[in-house]
Design a protein around this motif. Structure first.
Motif, mmCIF file in Angstrom:
data_model
loop_
_atom_site.group_PDB
_atom_site.id
_atom_site.type_symbol
_atom_site.label_atom_id
_atom_site.label_comp_id
_atom_site.label_asym_id
_atom_site.label_seq_id
_atom_site.Cartn_x
_atom_site.Cartn_y
_atom_site.Cartn_z
ATOM 1 N N LEU A 69 40.302 31.628 35.274
ATOM 2 C CA LEU A 69 41.355 32.117 36.169
ATOM 3 C C LEU A 69 40.940 33.444 36.771
ATOM 4 O O LEU A 69 40.280 34.239 36.118
ATOM 5 C CB LEU A 69 42.651 32.339 35.392
ATOM 6 N N SER A 70 41.360 33.657 38.005
ATOM 7 C CA SER A 70 41.171 35.006 38.522
ATOM 8 C C SER A 70 42.298 35.311 39.503
ATOM 9 O O SER A 70 42.478 34.626 40.495
ATOM 10 C CB SER A 70 39.779 35.132 39.128
ATOM 11 N N PHE A 71 43.080 36.300 39.129
ATOM 12 C CA PHE A 71 44.227 36.686 39.953
ATOM 13 C C PHE A 71 43.985 38.076 40.529
ATOM 14 O O PHE A 71 43.370 38.921 39.871
ATOM 15 C CB PHE A 71 45.505 36.665 39.104
ATOM 16 N N PRO A 72 44.458 38.288 41.739
ATOM 17 C CA PRO A 72 44.186 39.586 42.371
ATOM 18 C C PRO A 72 44.948 40.732 41.714
ATOM 19 O O PRO A 72 45.935 40.509 41.005
ATOM 20 C CB PRO A 72 44.682 39.386 43.807
ATOM 21 N N ASP A 73 44.500 41.940 41.990
ATOM 22 C CA ASP A 73 45.208 43.136 41.510
ATOM 23 C C ASP A 73 46.648 43.079 41.978
ATOM 24 O O ASP A 73 46.914 42.709 43.114
ATOM 25 C CB ASP A 73 44.591 44.393 42.157
ATOM 26 N N GLY A 74 47.542 43.461 41.105
ATOM 27 C CA GLY A 74 48.943 43.533 41.520
ATOM 28 C C GLY A 74 49.653 42.196 41.515
ATOM 29 O O GLY A 74 50.810 42.108 41.938
ATOM 30 N N PHE A 75 48.982 41.119 41.092
ATOM 31 C CA PHE A 75 49.668 39.825 41.000
ATOM 32 C C PHE A 75 50.818 39.983 39.997
ATOM 33 O O PHE A 75 50.673 40.639 38.965
ATOM 34 C CB PHE A 75 48.706 38.726 40.541
#
Ligand code: GCO
Length: 490
Positions: A69-75
């Motif tokens: 998984l990779s979620f952006p900053d501030g997700f």
């Protein structure tokens, strides 16, 4: 003369020339036939080429590492609940319906109206940064025009408490329940009732908007209309297509009215609707029945609503204020519906079909995480940011939820990589609660609830969600989020 006849004979022997020599209507048929054959050949080759066994996409999950998984900053990570499902002690259109039909009563539910602070500790324990909940209109305005300041104060305290924990409050103004007096006047069936709904929304907004910046106007308008007015499983238990369409339009009108008015009060607030996107797929791609039925249901369930927002027209009526009335779109995604010849005419008959390899969830419908991507792509066309306002599964033994969660998060993570503007994920639900027509049997919680003792216990999937949040929401991100929440305080 003989020469001319000779020439015509020669012409008719050459196919292409024969085509032009044929009379006009005969030519049209030939063109149509050729087009159909061409299309069929194209479709067959496409299916063969893609080797797809079903009309809709299915992934080989064995080959996918869903932990990648990779979620952006501030997700933003969250959970969701609704007032009638957790607060307990209600007196509204739903409690009337429970009493009248003999359905399992909601009773004290999770007793959240009294235990909300402890329940917010659960949110902190999970480490979420957003909490979607709903405001109960019947508490605030138990009779027309009588406003309960104490109840309003409690919602206000809840908001303060959440912000103090670094959790973004995301209230929904209508989540299936409203006062009995408003239901008696016809609820959403009457356009003339909408100003009362609007003034309730304005009043709540005026009390909380100095701290609450993100709002959902209405939860799942299509589910509310279909379940209450076609299938008769939600209040008021009617079965009328005419009323269903009327309620669908009036809910769009109500949303548009609320949107316009609240935006005027605070142009910086962000308003959206929580839309249930169910996908309709033909059981058999070749069936002359399944395919059009799927398209029709899709058109009604998802398309009509989307056209309302994009064109300001819904089901043959103009709703000009609805056009562009979204700052974000809330997406509730659960499953796809496989359509066939024998469609259910009541919810009791709802016997959900599934593809052989799919797992049936306790609710009876299949787990189809691939549909999350299709639903995301569908709402992305609206051109506003996406907040996943609901996604989860009924699973009392918690044996399916971990996989369900991982698959859906992986799909979201991939969609973000592909450029979809998804800002949040809210798991349905924080804890087991009153699941409407299904009562307490369906267990959707990250926390299980023992309804005899009101004890909450974190499930394995809850622990997993907590770990995911912890690793995805690294310390610097959390700091930024905290600053944003603080910046919004008065
Ligand atoms: C709905 C809701 C929730 C449900 C959830 C699980 O669609 O009915 O918004 O209130 O509890 O979707 O079914």
């Amino acid at each position: 003369m003989a020469g001319i006849r000779h020439r015509r004979q020669a012409v008719e022997e050459i196919p292409i020339l024969a085509f032009y020599a044929a009379p006009m209507d005969e030519r049209a048929w030939q063109v149509l036939l050729a087009a159909i054959m061409l299309l069929a050949t194209f479709k067959i080759s496409l299916i063969t080429y893609r080797r797809r066994a079903f009309p809709e996409p299915h992934y080989d999950w064995e080959k996918i590492d869903t932990s990648d998984l990779s979620f952006p900053d501030g997700f933003i990570w969250g959970t969701a609940t609704a007032a009638h499902q957790i607060e307990g002690g209600q007196s509204n259109n739903w409690t009337d319906f429970e009493n009248r039909t003999g359905k399992e009563p909601s009773g004290i539910a999770c007793d959240h109206w009294r235990r909300w602070r402890e329940d917010f500790d659960l949110l902190s324990e999970l480490g979420v940064s957003s909490y979607r909940f709903s405001i109960e209109w019947s508490r605030l305005e138990p009779s027309p025009g009588a406003w309960d300041e104490e109840a309003m104060q409690k919602y206000s305290d809840m908001v303060d408490d959440l912000i103090g924990r670094g959790i973004r409050p995301m209230p929904t103004l209508h989540h299936f329940s409203h006062p009995s007096w408003w239901e008696d006047r016809g609820g959403f069936t009457e356009t003339s009732n909408l100003p009362q709904f609007l003034s309730y929304c304005e009043r709540v907004f005026d009390s909380l908007s100095n701290r609450v910046k993100v709002w959902c106007t209405i939860n799942e308008p299509t589910v509310f209309s279909a379940m209450g007015y076609t299938l008769g499983q939600f209040p008021p238990g009617r079965r009328s297509i005419r009323l269903t369409l009327r309620v669908m339009r009036n809910m769009m009108r109500a949303h548009a009215m609320v949107y316009r008015s609240l935006k005027q009060r605070d142009p910086d607030c962000s308003l959206g609707i929580a839309k249930n996107v169910t996908l309709f797929d033909p059981a058999n791609r070749w069936s002359p029945i399944d395919w059009p039925v799927a398209r029709l249901l899709e058109w009604l369930w998802n398309g009509a609503w989307k056209r309302g927002i994009t064109n300001g027209r819904m089901l043959w009526e103009k709703i000009p204020d609805a056009k562009g009335s979204l700052d974000f779109i809330g997406l509730n995604y659960y499953t796809h519906f496989i359509t066939g010849l024998f469609m259910p005419t009541s919810a009791d008959e709802l016997d959900f079909a599934k593809r052989e390899h799919e797992t049936t969830t306790e609710f009876g419908y299949p787990m189809y995480a691939e549909g999350m991507r299709r639903a995301i792509d569908f709402v992305a066309e609206l051109g506003v940011p996406i907040e996943i306002t609901e996604n989860g599964v009924a699973d009392s033994s918690d044996s399916l939820r971990p996989e369900h969660l991982m698959r859906h998060l992986w799909i979201i993570s991939e969609a973000i990589k592909d450029g979809r503007d998804i800002r949040s994920y809210h798991h349905w639900s924080l804890m087991d609660n009153f699941e409407w027509a299904e009562g307490y049997e369906m267990r959707f919680g990250l926390y299980s609830v023992d309804f005899d003792t009101q004890k909450r216990t974190l499930r394995g999937s809850g622990e997993m969600y907590r770990e995911i949040i912890k690793s995805e929401l690294s310390t610097p991100n959390r700091g930024r989020l905290q600053q944003r929440v603080e910046a919004k305080e008065p």
